[in-house]
Design an enzyme around this catalytic site. Structure first.
Site, PDB file in Angstrom:
ATOM      1  CG  ASP A  94      -2.188   0.810   1.001  1.00 45.00           C
ATOM      2  OD1 ASP A  94      -2.183   1.686   0.108  1.00 45.00           O
ATOM      3  OD2 ASP A  94      -3.184   0.578   1.707  1.00 45.00           O
ATOM      4  CD1 TRP A  95       0.519   5.835  -3.380  1.00 39.02           C
ATOM      5  CD2 TRP A  95       0.276   3.639  -3.561  1.00 39.02           C
ATOM      6  NE1 TRP A  95       0.538   5.511  -4.724  1.00 39.02           N
ATOM      7  CE2 TRP A  95       0.390   4.170  -4.860  1.00 39.02           C
ATOM      8  CE3 TRP A  95       0.128   2.252  -3.432  1.00 39.02           C
ATOM      9  CZ2 TRP A  95       0.359   3.392  -6.013  1.00 39.02           C
ATOM     10  CZ3 TRP A  95       0.090   1.466  -4.577  1.00 39.02           C
ATOM     11  CH2 TRP A  95       0.207   2.033  -5.841  1.00 39.02           C
TER      12      TRP A  95
END
Length: 864
Positions: free
Chosen positions: A233-234
């Protein structure tokens, strides 16, 4: 390379490419180059590929001043349809939208589990039930892949709350992990083999998911044989060697934090072997190869699609997602209240009537091509002269966005001028406007929520810079107006040169901008109708603020949000709505939440509707008991007036066509067929996660174990407000002739055994309608070696029938999935011999059939 349609990397070609890559090039491939793109190696013909959020639409590369997109109904709305074919078609639409945005990889679907009603991202996921979640995800992924785009299952795993999401450790038993939280991923991979899986922010039993060998190497790749790419995920990568060795292929976004020089050092110090590095590189190259099917050029310009056939599909999805919770008889004519009569005057009341609550907040949010409010949808159907509106109360958490109501000073166009500076404003205690600074960028914008994560300009280096927002506001009526300024950074709002909001001198931490921003600071100003009032915001990016946040993701330069509206006397507005309702036979009350209340970055503190809402509904029902109540929310809300209401709809966040979908159901153009994908408790304390939902000292205990959602209510014999699977229709159905047949009941390998559940479905009413048949399995309580849920959903099918029509519905279910639980002692699924019962459940409390299923031998199994 200019286009991915020329990429041809078979196995031999990938081996050859890996052998020709330098060590630096290999390392570069394992992280993003920017917010949305991977690295390219032009000399070897390796292109960059583009990713895009999100589960309910392809936003493209820009949060900031982005290109509009199609917005699908939210995840819970799609789950409510129980329609695999519809979700497949929506996946195809998402693929087309991705191509229009130049994207090769879609960051969706979200298939986490709503273990409680408060999760900020609960609206993104399909259901509290793992089978519904997994089968819906398989249909979604198949549709996206059919269009040549790579879908991404997210978030592996237990990303079920937003509170301290990057720091919290989800403490969950192996059995609950397998039976509830991993099962949706298992089913989606089994059914669709999606090209990418995204890891979650949180820890699972003490170890971050993105560096967990048990999750990535042992289960995902080892046991399930998953061959796709695993991406973070970012900003959800937390280590160098641990993440690479566990199997995390791609760190996003770029520039890298944990690859690059740090990974080079790990290689030279033998913390990561070159063999492991090559394995990670291979998965990234295979992802590029898979992405080549889209034939989307590198760094393609983003464009709008917005085709008539897409609008029709979105309207169908919005209507099919609306759940008819109650439809009692009208006091006046002894007929069900719904559907309404379009020839009658309709009074539309409520905070959600005249706003477009089309999606939740966070990474799932996007700028839609267009939106339709419930009031607009009803007026378009019945004629504007047949519709009367009364506000009743406001329902916003933050003041409505002001951007579209502003006008530029230069041309008078809708919107405002956004100017960017490298220099701070001159120090002064009074309004100075733009001063003598020269902007490096000047933009015309209409959206006054500006998240700057992906803003870039050649003259801007780093995250520290400044901006102004300037326009005029000409109010339609005189009065006191309230303005709100929310920032991840610092901000001052001036109206006609007077400081109205100071969100700089003293700041309070809030939940805005994924948890890195402030609360909304508000101020008031009297405005005159017909006069152009000057609106000016002075903004400094996130590094100019001294606020500290714990357990959240930092998104660089931050952002600002400007809202405003006329101040409302709620008591007077409710009284006005009540007076109108008392004089009108046909009344629709639209209430609920919005992306202000349900969003990535924070969890709801309670299940209640916004202040004033319950008072409005109760007051209207007192004078007009036949009023139809429409609730828009992504997850359950309390409805203390539910027993009093005779007609009640759950309408979710319905995407672009939300208002039309609601109107179609209200007036009978669509016969409701949706069912609740979540249990709606009467109050927060009734839900099984009530005592252990938030992070406490860095951990959250999944104390309800496997008894999530309806599994708990069934076991505890606690009737909720509305049960999982509940949903009414304007017609009636009858189920008959349930038959259960098992193939290879004695096979040593349980994967060779399957069930065929068939049932006859008849439409016994006067309207065409779709019936959802839910298939549950009840384990043998007398012979089970462990405690098990009373029943569990194992399959479902939706069938459309004309009045008087009868059809047979057949549902195939692998015996292993139908009968097994996770045996922690053996680390395997166990199907115990004994007498099970198969239930086929249709619309209506009594529309249930039961048939026995005798499992002759106990068998263990692993894998898909």
């Amino acid at each position: 390379m200019g286009s991915l349609d020329t990429v041809d990397m078979g196995q031999r070609a990938i081996d050859q490419i890996i052998s020709e890559l330098s060590l630096n090039e290999k390392v570069s491939l394992l992280s993003g180059v920017d917010a949305w793109h991977t690295f390219a190696i032009p000399r070897l013909g390796i292109p960059s590929i583009r990713t895009t959020d999100g589960p309910n639409g392809a936003r493209g590369t820009r949060y900031f001043n982005g290109v509009p997109s199609a917005c699908l109904p939210c995840g819970t709305a799609l789950g409510a349809t129980f329609d695999k074919d519809l979700i497949f078609s929506l996946g195809q639409l998402l693929a087309a939208e991705c191509k229009a945005k130049g994207a090769h990889v879609l960051l969706g679907p979200t298939i986490n589990i709503q273990r409680g009603p408060l999760g900020g991202r609960g609206f993104e996921s399909f259901s509290e039930d793992p089978v519904l979640s997994g089968l819906a995800a398989a249909s979604y992924c198949s549709g996206v892949q059919d269009g040549g785009v790579v879908p991404t299952l997210k978030h592996l795993v237990c990303n079920d709350q937003e509170h301290e999401r990057v720091a919290v450790s989800a403490l969950v038993t192996p059995r609950a992990l397998r039976e509830i939280y991993l099962l949706p991923f298992q089913l989606a991979i089994r059914g669709a083999r999606p090209g990418a899986v995204m890891t979650s922010y949180n820890k699972v039993n003490g170890l971050h998911a993105s560096e967990s060998p048990g999750l990535i190497r042992d289960i995902l790749r080892g046991e399930w044989g998953y061959e796709g790419a695993v991406i973070s995920d970012w900003f959800g990568t937390y280590s160098v060697a641990d993440a690479v060795n566990a199997g995390l292929d791609l760190e996003m976004p770029g520039p890298t934090r944990f690859r690059g020089p740090a990974l080079m050092h790990a290689l030279t110090s033998n913390k990561v072997s070159e063999k492991t590095l090559n394995e990670r590189v291979r998965k990234v190259l295979e992802l590029v190869q898979l992405a080549s099917r889209s034939r989307v050029p590198e760094y393609a310009p983003e464009r709008k699609l917005n085709r008539p056939e897409d609008r029709a599909l979105l309207r169908r999805a919005a209507g099919e997602s609306v759940v008819l919770l109650k439809n009692d008889k009208n006091d006046n004519n002894n007929s069900p209240i719904l559907p309404l009569d379009r020839e009658k005057k309709t009074l539309v009341i409520g905070p959600n009537a005249d706003i477009a609550a089309y999606c939740g907040g966070g990474s799932a949010s996007l700028l839609a091509y267009y939106t339709v409010t419930p009031r607009q949808g009803i007026a378009d159907k019945c004629g504007a002269d047949q519709v009367v509106f009364s506000q009743g109360c406001y329902g916003h958490k933050e003041l409505p966005l002001l951007g579209e109501h502003l006008r530029t000073i230069e041309t008078g166009e809708p919107g405002y001028t956004f100017r960017v500076y490298t220099e701070p404003p001159a120090a002064s205690g009074s309004f100075k406007g733009n001063g003598s600074r020269k902007p490096v960028d000047e933009l015309h914008m209409t959206n006054s929520s500006a998240f700057l994560m992906d803003y870039s300009h050649p003259q801007i280096s780093g995250d520290t810079y400044y901006a102004t927002l300037e326009g005029t506001l000409e109010p339609p009526e005189s009065g006191v107006y309230e303005f709100g300024l929310t920032v991840a950074g610092t901000g001052l709002l001036y109206i006609d040169g007077v400081l109205v909001v100071d969100n700089k001198t003293v700041q309070r931490a809030g939940t805005s901008f994924f948890g890195i921003g402030t609360v909304e600071e508000r101020g008031e100003r009297y405005l005159e109708a017909g006069k152009k009032h000057h609106v000016f915001v002075e903004f400094g990016t996130a590094p100019t603020s001294n606020l500290q946040h714990h357990g959240v993701v930092s998104f660089g330069p931050g952002g600002l949000r400007l809202g405003g509206c006329r101040k409302l006397d709620t008591d007077a507005a409710i009284q006005q709505a009540v007076q109108s309702a008392a004089q009108t036979d046909q009344v629709v009350v639209c209430v609920g939440l919005s992306g202000d209340w349900e969003s990535e970055g924070f969890d709801r503190p309670h299940m209640d509707l916004p202040p004033g809402t319950d008072e409005l509904v109760n007051a209207v029902l007192e004078v007009q008991p036949n009023a139809v109540i429409v609730v828009q929310s992504g997850t359950p809300v309390t409805m203390p007036w539910a027993d009093k209401a005779k007609a009640l709809l759950q309408a979710w966040y319905g995407g672009n066509e939300a208002g039309n979908g609601i109107a179609d159901v209200l007036f009978g153009d669509v016969n409701p067929s949706a069912k609740l994908p979540l249990t709606f408790p009467r109050e927060l304390s009734q839900n099984p996660s009530y005592l252990s939902y938030r992070s406490e000292r860095g951990r959250v205990l999944y104390s309800e174990d496997i008894y999530v959602g309806y599994r708990y209510y069934d076991k505890a014999r606690q009737p909720p407000l509305f049960r999982f699977g509940h949903g009414l229709s304007y017609t009636t159905f009858h189920l008959s002739d349930l038959a259960v047949r098992e193939t290879a009941p004695y096979a040593a390998n349980i994967k060779e055994s399957s069930l065929r559940v068939s049932v006859t479905v008849s439409n016994t009413g006067a309207r065409p309608g779709a019936e959802v048949v839910l298939v549950y399995v009840r384990p043998p309580p007398a012979t089970c070696s462990v405690g098990r849920p009373v029943r569990e959903l194992k399959g479902y099918e939706k069938v459309m029938l004309q009045p008087g029509e009868t059809r047979e519905v057949s549902i195939a279910i692998p015996v292993g999935y139908a009968t097994s639980f996770w045996d922690e002692g053996c680390d395997a699924w166990l199907s115990e011999k004994g007498l099970y019962f198969v239930e086929a459940v249709g619309t209506g409390e009594c529309n249930t059939l039961v048939a026995p299923l005798s499992v002759q031998v106990s068998r263990m199994w692993n894998g898909l």
